[in-house]
Design a protein around this motif. Structure first.
Motif, mmCIF file in Angstrom:
data_model
loop_
_atom_site.group_PDB
_atom_site.id
_atom_site.type_symbol
_atom_site.label_atom_id
_atom_site.label_comp_id
_atom_site.label_asym_id
_atom_site.label_seq_id
_atom_site.Cartn_x
_atom_site.Cartn_y
_atom_site.Cartn_z
ATOM 1 N N ARG A 213 -6.125 -8.476 -2.538
ATOM 2 C CA ARG A 213 -6.521 -7.637 -1.409
ATOM 3 C C ARG A 213 -5.728 -6.326 -1.329
ATOM 4 N NH1 ARG A 213 -4.408 -12.595 2.096
ATOM 5 N NH2 ARG A 213 -5.737 -13.458 0.494
ATOM 6 N N ARG A 214 -4.401 -6.432 -1.414
ATOM 7 C CA ARG A 214 -3.591 -5.218 -1.285
ATOM 8 C C ARG A 214 -3.792 -4.302 -2.494
ATOM 9 N NH1 ARG A 214 2.338 -6.774 1.201
ATOM 10 N NH2 ARG A 214 1.679 -8.495 2.518
ATOM 11 N N LEU B 43 0.833 -1.198 0.000
ATOM 12 C CA LEU B 43 0.000 0.000 0.000
ATOM 13 C C LEU B 43 0.869 1.250 0.000
ATOM 14 C CD1 LEU B 43 -2.766 -0.978 2.598
ATOM 15 C CD2 LEU B 43 -2.556 -1.576 0.182
ATOM 16 N N GLY B 44 2.049 1.137 0.545
ATOM 17 C CA GLY B 44 2.946 2.294 0.598
ATOM 18 C C GLY B 44 3.287 2.666 2.026
ATOM 19 N N ARG B 45 4.557 3.010 2.255
ATOM 20 C CA ARG B 45 5.026 3.273 3.611
ATOM 21 C C ARG B 45 4.340 4.481 4.240
ATOM 22 N NH1 ARG B 45 9.412 1.175 5.847
ATOM 23 N NH2 ARG B 45 10.209 0.495 3.819
ATOM 24 N N SER C 173 1.463 -7.070 7.701
ATOM 25 C CA SER C 173 2.800 -7.347 7.177
ATOM 26 C C SER C 173 3.221 -6.365 6.094
ATOM 27 C CB SER C 173 2.851 -8.782 6.628
ATOM 28 O OG SER C 173 2.042 -8.904 5.462
ATOM 29 N N ASP C 174 2.297 -5.484 5.693
ATOM 30 C CA ASP C 174 2.602 -4.489 4.669
ATOM 31 C C ASP C 174 3.452 -3.361 5.270
ATOM 32 O OD1 ASP C 174 1.514 -3.753 1.766
ATOM 33 O OD2 ASP C 174 1.691 -1.905 2.930
ATOM 34 N N ARG C 175 4.066 -2.567 4.388
ATOM 35 C CA ARG C 175 4.914 -1.471 4.854
ATOM 36 C C ARG C 175 4.093 -0.285 5.347
ATOM 37 N NH1 ARG C 175 8.110 -3.143 0.324
ATOM 38 N NH2 ARG C 175 7.210 -1.529 -1.013
ATOM 39 N N CYS C 176 2.806 -0.287 5.079
ATOM 40 C CA CYS C 176 1.965 0.803 5.564
ATOM 41 C C CYS C 176 1.756 0.681 7.073
ATOM 42 C CB CYS C 176 0.614 0.799 4.850
ATOM 43 S SG CYS C 176 -0.498 -0.512 5.380
ATOM 44 N N THR C 177 1.173 1.711 7.687
ATOM 45 C CA THR C 177 0.791 1.655 9.104
ATOM 46 C C THR C 177 -0.617 1.080 9.194
ATOM 47 O OG1 THR C 177 2.146 3.573 9.651
ATOM 48 C CG2 THR C 177 0.377 3.000 11.187
#
Length: 525
Positions: free
Chosen positions: A389-390, A328-330, A422-426
């Motif tokens: 999903r992402r 999704l993006g940091r 587990s994604d880099r997003c919050t």
């Protein structure tokens, strides 16, 4: 009115066989018995002594030793069918049973059902194109000759198969028949049985072919009935209710499954456990109860899958390789509200909406008709949304031109929550814990297909503790996952106690969070 000749193959438990024969013939029907010649001689003598004077009982003219997967099971069936057809001239139907079968409907219901349905009931799936065979050999059952029993002569069975392969001794199926496969528990009309017996006498080549196939009791009658009888006169199902485990073994039914069995759209059930004495007593009494009423819900397979599947679903998660580089993006933030009561989560979102400029999407991975923008088709089905999903969430953020998005998820979706974490997003999580009445859980079970409108109350009462435990278990899994930035609000605490969790989850001032937490009717059912 239908007159049934039951075809009973058996090899043990003479007391149960005698009781079965006396029960079925007491209402005017017939029974033809083949008792395995390899079984104890004294058991057969006991059966003969008890039933020999019963005019509605006939024994197969010849007894043979039967082995699983062998032609002997078909031959034993033919011997019993021939005896019944010759003696019981007014029999209108022939119904195949084993010693482990028992009626799950009354005699009146069974006869009325057959009177109303002038059809043959036998499965007949295409042998080669269907997926009826789940494991083990398929085409080799027919294309090679099987002279040995795989269970008792394993080495000879597979060595014979290997020799035939090496020597090129495969064979073709007789060209004028289409091999069918299905359950061996059938119910056929008299004219079908007569046509089948005539065909067997006229076509010894067909019988010779099936004699050396493997597990012919799943193909012989099935193939011939569908070969001889017009398809509109056949219903492709068995009237005997049976289930199988993941390993292909028949499921046994026990004392606490009486109401479930009564509710199935079947006439008999297999297998009734030898230890289920109370169940046998109830079913025996049911058969002779002319006033019995049946509410058909047919939820047995779903209920069995639910109960046996618990403990195996959702326990493990591994990232899909095609999603490894998807993020999704940091700089982005995903807020997840999870609640088993979907209406409660939706009401909370409606309270949040006026307080902050935050795009929100309700149960997008659980509810097919969730309002969503056109994203090029990825949003069209639940399967596509979950698979991508992402990508879906990233496209939603792009569509709404936002770096912050709030979505709702059912607590059962632990794998999705883990994936987003587990994604880099919050990622932030808010669980809404609610009270669950029996009425709500019953409605939930109906929505997911565990129970039907006509499921007996006794079956529902037994299922309710398991459903309640599953709801509690889903919440416990979330706690055990120990996600960072995870918060909880609870129905049974004061708005003041929920304010801190809401403020932290939404990063709102306390006064604004208190206004949301104090809204009326959020938890009302």
């Amino acid at each position: 009115m239908a007159k049934i000749a039951y075809i009973l193959l058996c090899h043990k438990d003479p007391k149960a066989i005698i009781a079965q024969a006396e029960r079925l013939t007491a209402t005017g029907d017939y029974i033809a018995i083949h008792f395995d010649s390899s079984a104890r001689a004294e058991d057969f003598r006991a059966i003969q002594a008890a039933l020999g004077d019963n005019p509605n009982v006939v024994f197969a003219r010849r007894r043979i030793s039967c082995g699983w997967g062998e032609w002997s099971l078909v031959q034993a069936s033919l011997y019993a069918v021939e005896a019944a057809e010759a003696k019981f001239h007014d029999a209108t139907h022939f119904y195949m049973l084993s010693g482990d079968c028992m009626p799950i409907k009354s005699s009146v219901y069974i006869h009325d059902f057959l009177d109303r349905n002038d059809k043959d009931f036998v499965e007949g799936h295409d042998f080669f194109s269907s997926d009826w065979i789940k494991t083990g050999m398929k085409e080799d059952r027919l294309h090679y000759r099987h002279f040995f029993n795989e269970r008792g002569q394993k080495w000879l069975f597979y060595q014979s198969l290997e020799w035939q392969r090496r020597l090129g001794l495969s064979r073709e199926v007789p060209k004028d028949i289409r091999v069918r496969i299905g359950s061996q528990w059938w119910c056929l009309r008299r004219r079908t049985v007569e046509a089948l017996l005539d065909f067997v006498r006229e076509r010894p080549d067909i019988k010779k072919f099936f004699k050396t196939t493997w597990i012919p009791d799943e193909t012989f009658f099935q193939t011939l009935v569908w070969h001889l009888i017009p398809e509109p006169q056949i219903e492709c199902r068995t009237l005997t209710f049976l289930l199988f485990t993941d390993y292909g073994m028949p499921v046994n039914f026990y004392d606490d499954q009486y109401e479930m069995l009564m509710a199935q759209d079947s006439l008999f059930a297999r297998k009734i456990s030898p230890e289920a004495t109370k169940l046998k007593g109830k079913l025996g009494a049911l058969y002779s109860d002319d006033e019995a009423q049946f509410a058909i819900s047919n939820e047995g397979p779903r209920m069995h899958a639910f109960l046996t599947g618990r403990g195996r679903i959702g326990r493990r998660y591994a990232q899909r390789f095609w999603e490894a580089e998807s993020s999704l993006g940091r700089s982005r933030e995903l807020l997840i509200v999870t609640c088993k009561k979907w209406h409660v989560a939706k009401r909370l979102l409606h309270q949040i909406a006026p307080q902050m400029n935050l795009p929100m999407v309700e149960y997008l991975f659980d509810e097919e008709d969730t309002a969503m923008p056109d994203l090029g088709g990825v949003e069209s089905t639940l399967a596509k949304r979950t698979r991508h999903r992402r990508a879906l969430v990233r496209m939603l953020m792009d569509h709404y031109d936002t770096d912050r998005l709030l979505i709702c998820l059912d607590p059962k979706n632990l794998d999705l929550i883990q994936d987003f974490y587990s994604d880099r997003c919050t990622t932030r999580l808010l669980e809404i814990e609610c009270n669950f009445t029996d009425e709500y859980l019953m409605g939930h079970a109906r929505r997911v297909g565990l129970i039907a409108p006509k499921t007996p109350d006794e079956s529902i009462d037994r299922l309710m503790p398991t459903i309640r435990y599953d709801v509690v278990y889903e919440s416990e899994r979330l706690k055990e996952a120990d996600f960072p930035n995870a918060y909880r609000i609870r129905e049974w605490v004061s708005p003041e106690e929920n304010t801190n969790a809401l403020a932290a989850f939404l990063t709102l001032p306390q006064d604004t969070a208190r206004k949301i937490a104090s809204a009326d009717h959020i938890y009302a059912d």
